[in-house]
Design a protein around this motif. Sequence first.
Motif, PDB file in Angstrom:
ATOM      1  N   VAL A   1       0.845  -1.200   0.000  1.00  0.00           N
ATOM      2  CA  VAL A   1       0.000   0.000   0.000  1.00  0.00           C
ATOM      3  C   VAL A   1       0.876   1.244   0.000  1.00  0.00           C
ATOM      4  O   VAL A   1       0.559   2.239  -0.657  1.00  0.00           O
ATOM      5  CB  VAL A   1      -0.957  -0.005   1.215  1.00  0.00           C
ATOM      6  CG1 VAL A   1      -1.646   1.344   1.379  1.00  0.00           C
ATOM      7  CG2 VAL A   1      -1.987  -1.117   1.066  1.00  0.00           C
ATOM      8  N   HIS A   2       1.978   1.190   0.741  1.00  0.00           N
ATOM      9  CA  HIS A   2       2.884   2.343   0.769  1.00  0.00           C
ATOM     10  C   HIS A   2       3.459   2.629  -0.620  1.00  0.00           C
ATOM     11  O   HIS A   2       3.728   3.785  -0.963  1.00  0.00           O
ATOM     12  CB  HIS A   2       4.024   2.100   1.754  1.00  0.00           C
ATOM     13  CG  HIS A   2       5.033   3.191   1.779  1.00  0.00           C
ATOM     14  ND1 HIS A   2       4.785   4.429   2.331  1.00  0.00           N
ATOM     15  CD2 HIS A   2       6.312   3.252   1.289  1.00  0.00           C
ATOM     16  CE1 HIS A   2       5.842   5.204   2.194  1.00  0.00           C
ATOM     17  NE2 HIS A   2       6.789   4.509   1.556  1.00  0.00           N
ATOM     18  N   HIS A   3       3.652   1.595  -1.420  1.00  0.00           N
ATOM     19  CA  HIS A   3       4.202   1.746  -2.768  1.00  0.00           C
ATOM     20  C   HIS A   3       3.110   1.968  -3.816  1.00  0.00           C
ATOM     21  O   HIS A   3       3.424   1.989  -5.014  1.00  0.00           O
ATOM     22  CB  HIS A   3       5.009   0.501  -3.149  1.00  0.00           C
ATOM     23  CG  HIS A   3       6.408   0.485  -2.609  1.00  0.00           C
ATOM     24  ND1 HIS A   3       7.504   0.847  -3.362  1.00  0.00           N
ATOM     25  CD2 HIS A   3       6.885   0.166  -1.380  1.00  0.00           C
ATOM     26  CE1 HIS A   3       8.601   0.738  -2.628  1.00  0.00           C
ATOM     27  NE2 HIS A   3       8.259   0.318  -1.419  1.00  0.00           N
ATOM     28  N   SER A   4       1.891   2.138  -3.390  1.00  0.00           N
ATOM     29  CA  SER A   4       0.765   2.242  -4.323  1.00  0.00           C
ATOM     30  C   SER A   4       0.941   3.395  -5.306  1.00  0.00           C
ATOM     31  O   SER A   4       1.401   4.479  -4.949  1.00  0.00           O
ATOM     32  CB  SER A   4      -0.541   2.435  -3.543  1.00  0.00           C
ATOM     33  OG  SER A   4      -1.615   2.637  -4.443  1.00  0.00           O
ATOM     34  N   ILE A   5       0.533   3.157  -6.539  1.00  0.00           N
ATOM     35  CA  ILE A   5       0.560   4.200  -7.550  1.00  0.00           C
ATOM     36  C   ILE A   5      -0.693   5.060  -7.485  1.00  0.00           C
ATOM     37  O   ILE A   5      -0.765   6.126  -8.093  1.00  0.00           O
ATOM     38  CB  ILE A   5       0.701   3.568  -8.963  1.00  0.00           C
ATOM     39  CG1 ILE A   5       1.121   4.634  -9.991  1.00  0.00           C
ATOM     40  CG2 ILE A   5      -0.591   2.868  -9.371  1.00  0.00           C
ATOM     41  CD1 ILE A   5       1.463   4.063 -11.352  1.00  0.00           C
TER      42      ILE A   5
END
Length: 324
Positions: free
Chosen positions: A256-260
């Motif tokens: 989720v932290h790396h979500s685009i």
Amino acid sequence: MQKRDRLVRLNLQKHGLLVLVGLVCILYWQKATGLYFLLQLKPITIWLLSNLKAAIKTSMTEVIFNPIFYGMTAAILLLERLFPVEPKQKTFSIGLLQDSIWLLGSFVMRFCWIAPCTMGIDWLYTKLLGNWGINLPQLLALPDWLRFILSIIFADFVTWLSHLLMHQHSFLWRFHVIHHSQAQLNLFTSLRVHPGEMLLRYPILVLPWYLFAIPYPGQMYYIFFYNWYGRFCHSGIRCNMGWLKHIFVTPQYHRVHHSIELRQHNQNYGSLLTIWDFLFGTQHHDTQDYPGTGIDDPQFPIAQKFTLPSVVRTYWAQILYPFH
């Protein structure tokens, strides 16, 4: 509640940046001072060559001739196949090959930058600070196991705070965006860290070991665990770890932290523990959400071919990206 959370985050960013800048200034000063004395003992060329030799030796012992590396890598790749987030993503993808180049680059950076800083910090504590810091009677009186746990908690908070600042300040984000550019998350994405980011984040992370007087073996055990746990959380495994997700960062949590997706930006900054996101209102609460990852920038250099020359050229293009 939302207004209070915004105020807390704003104050944390302001004061957190001052704290980190102060620490970095101290470390840079003592690094320069420490290296001055160090370089009086041997020419700079010999010193650089010795660090390069150490980098090569470490890459040999930690990766090339280390059965644990291959065993852990194989286990994570197997779990990605058994419980994939993206079933269509190949195990040996272009993304994995690209981040393997970052893996090799990390060894050189570790000894060209992190090792000198660590030596400088050690010099600062042992030569300048005297009874302040590692010799605090209150800390040394604590049991070894308690000091070790407290050092981990403190190190995790410092990591969380520096991570938040990387996102909240545009100059720092120019370097940290490299880490977020990977659309095919894999176990080596945790090593996709620009040297400019290392200048701020990595040196200060060793402070807890000195503050709590953690001996060398204890440091190595934690670093080994922390490195492999980071690789696990960056992998493409569909996993939220059941009830443990309320305590520890999971692959789903960090994805989720790396979500685009814009709605999920600036959430889930934790590296090991979720407590800091919970306390400061930066936690994403949907533990079943597995978004796509990457950044929305058509100008960012991405390897187009599954070949070594292609990914090496892309690696150097990504190194130069923050300066474009």
